[in-house]
Design an enzyme around this catalytic site. Sequence first.
Site, PDB file in Angstrom:
ATOM      1  N   THR A 159     -12.883 -22.732   4.265  1.00  0.00           N
ATOM      2  CA  THR A 159     -11.659 -22.364   3.565  1.00  0.00           C
ATOM      3  C   THR A 159     -11.110 -23.680   3.056  1.00  0.00           C
ATOM      4  O   THR A 159     -11.461 -24.715   3.601  1.00  0.00           O
ATOM      5  CB  THR A 159     -10.672 -21.732   4.581  1.00  0.00           C
ATOM      6  OG1 THR A 159     -11.208 -20.502   5.051  1.00  0.00           O
ATOM      7  CG2 THR A 159      -9.310 -21.485   4.001  1.00  0.00           C
ATOM      8  N   THR A 167      -8.023 -23.048   9.030  1.00  0.00           N
ATOM      9  CA  THR A 167      -9.384 -22.681   8.644  1.00  0.00           C
ATOM     10  C   THR A 167     -10.139 -22.333   9.917  1.00  0.00           C
ATOM     11  O   THR A 167     -10.206 -23.139  10.844  1.00  0.00           O
ATOM     12  CB  THR A 167     -10.117 -23.818   7.908  1.00  0.00           C
ATOM     13  OG1 THR A 167     -11.515 -23.490   7.819  1.00  0.00           O
ATOM     14  CG2 THR A 167      -9.956 -25.167   8.596  1.00  0.00           C
ATOM     15  N   GLY A 168     -10.671 -21.133   9.980  1.00  0.00           N
ATOM     16  CA  GLY A 168     -11.391 -20.746  11.186  1.00  0.00           C
ATOM     17  C   GLY A 168     -11.634 -19.265  11.229  1.00  0.00           C
ATOM     18  O   GLY A 168     -11.608 -18.582  10.207  1.00  0.00           O
ATOM     19  N   VAL A 178      -9.795  -8.695   5.311  1.00  0.00           N
ATOM     20  CA  VAL A 178      -8.968  -9.831   4.910  1.00  0.00           C
ATOM     21  C   VAL A 178      -8.716 -10.682   6.148  1.00  0.00           C
ATOM     22  O   VAL A 178      -8.398 -10.154   7.212  1.00  0.00           O
ATOM     23  CB  VAL A 178      -7.633  -9.368   4.297  1.00  0.00           C
ATOM     24  CG1 VAL A 178      -6.733 -10.565   4.003  1.00  0.00           C
ATOM     25  CG2 VAL A 178      -7.880  -8.559   3.025  1.00  0.00           C
TER      26      VAL A 178
END
Length: 330
Positions: A179, A229-230, A208
């Site tokens: 991301t 981010t993950g 999502v």
Amino acid sequence: MSHAATPVLVIHGGAGVIKREMNPVREKAVRAALTQALQNGYAQLKAGKPALDAVTAAITVLEDDPNFNAGKGAVFTHDGKNELDAAIMDGYTLKAGAIAGVHRVKNPILLARAVMDKSQHVMLVGEGAEAFAKDAGVELVDPSYFRTDERWQQLQKALKEDAARKPHADVETAKHFGTVGAVALDTQGHLAAGTSTGGMTDKRWGRVGDSPIIGAGTYANSGCAVSGTGWGEYYIRTVAAHEICMRVTQMRVPLKRAAAEVINQEIPSMGGNGGAIALDGNGNFAMPFNTDGMYRGWIGADGVPHVAIFGDEDDGTGDPLPASESSSGQ
């Protein structure tokens, strides 16, 4: 604010399985893109523009670079499509914009910004979001624009693994934790955060993740800005970005500790992983992650871009919490 703040910009390009054996050509390209993103974003801050502009400028560079899972080079869904999500938030006003499940928006972060600036809404999804993009003058492209052969091959591999075992069954599958994001502090002392993603390889049913969900993968208030981010499901369940900022602004926990507690303790204790970037109103920043590496970078008072990829690289934030502290709950 009565005095001018020293502008700071911090970015990430995803956390995950990032090994020292990385192709040197790719490593050079990634470092160059991170550097360019920092330079473009910082130019906005130096010109006295708001943090929002810096975040947008930095993220569009990464969305346009196929080495990252956002915009061009986004990963493929189970059905062989690219499905893009993004969010942006202004810490000063608490205004925010987010979009999810779009297929034709060249720069999703620009559409998230348009939702914030040009609509009375916070989040738009799918075809409606693309119809709004047309009205707002945000560039649309043919879905083929996002495709890269490397991402297509990753999907083919994941589909084979699907037939054999559960999702997330091996570390290769974990490569979907890419991301891009940015957090910025402008000369007015205002903060902003933004995040953009192509989601996860082989995702189904319009899934999502946390990136476009305000408070989960993206959040900013007057004293803290975070982009994560993950493994998105865990960031949603812990409301990770908001949680970090509440610890900082309400509980007065130092930023680095607050970020480490959520990213390296709370999320792993539930079985998740990933990283984040966080920035406070004094220009302190943190970049915790519990994966092999995280594409990351920062630029501050000296105006020099600094980038790092691997876990053992100096990233300007000092030592992480001791292992004994960061493993609580395991």
